[in-house]
Design a protein around this motif. Structure first.
Motif, mmCIF file in Angstrom:
data_model
loop_
_atom_site.group_PDB
_atom_site.id
_atom_site.type_symbol
_atom_site.label_atom_id
_atom_site.label_comp_id
_atom_site.label_asym_id
_atom_site.label_seq_id
_atom_site.Cartn_x
_atom_site.Cartn_y
_atom_site.Cartn_z
ATOM 1 N N LEU A 51 3.824 -11.407 0.020
ATOM 2 C CA LEU A 51 3.127 -10.229 0.517
ATOM 3 C C LEU A 51 2.934 -10.300 2.022
ATOM 4 C CD1 LEU A 51 0.437 -9.673 -2.263
ATOM 5 C CD2 LEU A 51 2.394 -8.208 -1.723
ATOM 6 N N LEU A 67 4.463 -7.700 4.828
ATOM 7 C CA LEU A 67 3.590 -6.975 5.746
ATOM 8 C C LEU A 67 3.795 -7.378 7.194
ATOM 9 C CD1 LEU A 67 0.262 -6.871 3.715
ATOM 10 C CD2 LEU A 67 1.894 -5.035 4.097
ATOM 11 N N LEU A 73 2.975 0.128 9.258
ATOM 12 C CA LEU A 73 3.149 -0.348 7.893
ATOM 13 C C LEU A 73 2.067 -1.351 7.524
ATOM 14 C CD1 LEU A 73 4.852 -0.475 5.302
ATOM 15 C CD2 LEU A 73 6.225 -2.251 6.403
ATOM 16 N N VAL A 74 1.782 -2.285 8.445
ATOM 17 C CA VAL A 74 0.776 -3.316 8.186
ATOM 18 C C VAL A 74 -0.592 -2.689 7.971
ATOM 19 C CG1 VAL A 74 -0.391 -5.319 9.158
ATOM 20 C CG2 VAL A 74 2.075 -5.042 9.470
ATOM 21 N N THR A 131 -0.528 -0.131 4.452
ATOM 22 C CA THR A 131 -0.182 -0.621 3.110
ATOM 23 C C THR A 131 -1.408 -1.033 2.292
ATOM 24 O OG1 THR A 131 2.009 -1.325 3.853
ATOM 25 C CG2 THR A 131 1.158 -2.329 1.841
ATOM 26 N N PRO A 132 -2.356 -1.832 2.834
ATOM 27 C CA PRO A 132 -3.537 -2.171 2.017
ATOM 28 C C PRO A 132 -4.338 -0.944 1.605
ATOM 29 C CG PRO A 132 -3.346 -3.643 3.912
ATOM 30 C CD PRO A 132 -2.369 -2.537 4.132
ATOM 31 N N GLN A 133 -4.457 0.034 2.499
ATOM 32 C CA GLN A 133 -5.195 1.252 2.158
ATOM 33 C C GLN A 133 -4.485 2.018 1.055
ATOM 34 O OE1 GLN A 133 -5.664 3.446 5.791
ATOM 35 N NE2 GLN A 133 -6.821 1.823 6.819
ATOM 36 N N LEU A 134 -3.156 2.110 1.161
ATOM 37 C CA LEU A 134 -2.382 2.820 0.143
ATOM 38 C C LEU A 134 -2.512 2.134 -1.213
ATOM 39 C CD1 LEU A 134 -0.261 4.933 -0.697
ATOM 40 C CD2 LEU A 134 1.506 3.344 0.072
ATOM 41 N N ALA A 135 -2.335 0.818 -1.231
ATOM 42 C CA ALA A 135 -2.441 0.081 -2.492
ATOM 43 C C ALA A 135 -3.849 0.197 -3.075
ATOM 44 C CB ALA A 135 -2.075 -1.380 -2.265
ATOM 45 N N ARG A 145 8.325 5.266 -4.497
ATOM 46 C CA ARG A 145 9.173 4.084 -4.605
ATOM 47 C C ARG A 145 10.656 4.459 -4.530
ATOM 48 N NH1 ARG A 145 11.887 1.844 -8.562
ATOM 49 N NH2 ARG A 145 10.982 3.265 -10.109
ATOM 50 N N ALA A 147 11.488 5.405 -0.994
ATOM 51 C CA ALA A 147 11.529 4.210 -0.139
ATOM 52 C C ALA A 147 12.821 3.437 -0.354
ATOM 53 C CB ALA A 147 10.316 3.320 -0.435
#
Length: 290
Positions: free
Chosen positions: A82, A86, A92-93, A96-100, A127, A130
């Motif tokens: 992970l 990231l 992206l960094v 990504t945590p907010q999206l997940a 997905r 992407a």
């Protein structure tokens, strides 16, 4: 008060059950299988008198310890993967945590509702898109020609294109006369003005006066125009395509009525090579008058 106490005990039991489900869900399968086998081994050794009680207990504890060590290694490997994923662009960094987190909250807080189902559907759609981007492809609906026009504006040396002018419900030249066609032609004129070489082949069923006028307009502007009557090449070469500088390409996917239903822009070498080959096969048969 008794009722309140009962409710607290019920909530306690429910909470414990939820924690147990969460633990089982997130535990590594290797750890669960290893712990289970270790306990079964310890019980079997004790019941069969193959080992003393202490030895059975030690065997079970050793198996559990090994399983937990393997589980820790697996978790560490996932965390490393992970962190590696990231280690990219700041946008992206940061996102990504907010999206997940948002997707997980939607799935867990609203489990069993349409919200959770929609969260999964949108994630699957994201997905797939992407994966297309990872392959170097952008796919847009038929009314969005952003890449076709934008790549023409960015073209630096050469543009080659193949245009199929076929009878269709909206008229043979309706695309060129529409908003997208006009904007694309303006981008062509700007490219010509900065020295880009443009070669375009028109595949046609009938050389109508309107088509002849369009061809002559493009020739006067500096486009090298080729003509390819319908039937001159195999039907699988009847493709609407553009290749820019030999490094990016576009293909218009058509409906049964000859309308563009989907735009596919790509920088994938295999796509560029395929469409370049299609253009060259058509260019070998086409005539370039004047």
């Amino acid at each position: 008060m008794a009722g309140a106490a009962m409710r607290r005990r019920a909530r306690g039991r429910t909470g414990s059950g939820e924690h147990l489900v969460r633990l089982v869900t997130h535990a590594d399968p290797v750890a669960l299988v290893g712990i289970t086998l270790s306990i079964l081994l310890s019980v079997a050794l004790d019941l069969t008198n193959a080992a003393t009680g202490v030895e059975s207990l030690l065997a079970g504890l050793m198996g559990i310890t090994i399983s937990l060590v393997l589980d820790s290694l697996a978790r560490a490997e996932r965390r490393f993967q992970l962190r590696t994923l990231l280690d990219g662009p700041p946008w992206l960094v940061g996102a990504t945590p907010q999206l997940a987190g948002a997707l997980r909250e939607a799935a867990e807080r609203h489990a069993g509702t349409r919200v959770a189902a929609e969260a999964q559907r949108r994630f699957e759609e994201f997905r797939r898109e992407a994966e297309q981007l990872a392959a170097g492809r952008i796919i847009r609906p038929g009314d969005d020609a952003e890449d076709l026009i934008g790549a023409t504006r960015d073209c630096a040396r050469e543009l080659v294109g193949l245009t199929n002018v076929m009878p269709r419900v909206s008229g043979e030249l309706s695309w060129w006369r529409g908003d997208v066609g006009r904007r694309y032609w303006e981008a062509n004129l700007a490219a010509l003005a900065r020295g880009v070489r443009i070669t375009r082949i028109f595949t046609y069923a009938t050389l109508t006066p309107e088509l002849s006028e369009l061809i002559e307009t493009q020739r006067r502007a500096g486009v090298r125009v080729g003509l390819l009557p319908l039937g001159g090449v195999s039907p699988h070469l009847h493709v609407n395509l553009v290749v820019w500088d030999g490094s990016s390409c576009w293909e218009g996917r058509m409906t049964a009525h000859g309308e563009i239903s989907e735009h596919e822009f790509s920088v994938h070498p295999a796509d560029v090579e395929r469409l370049t080959r299609v253009f060259r096969l058509c260019a070998d048969i086409a005539t370039f008058p004047g």
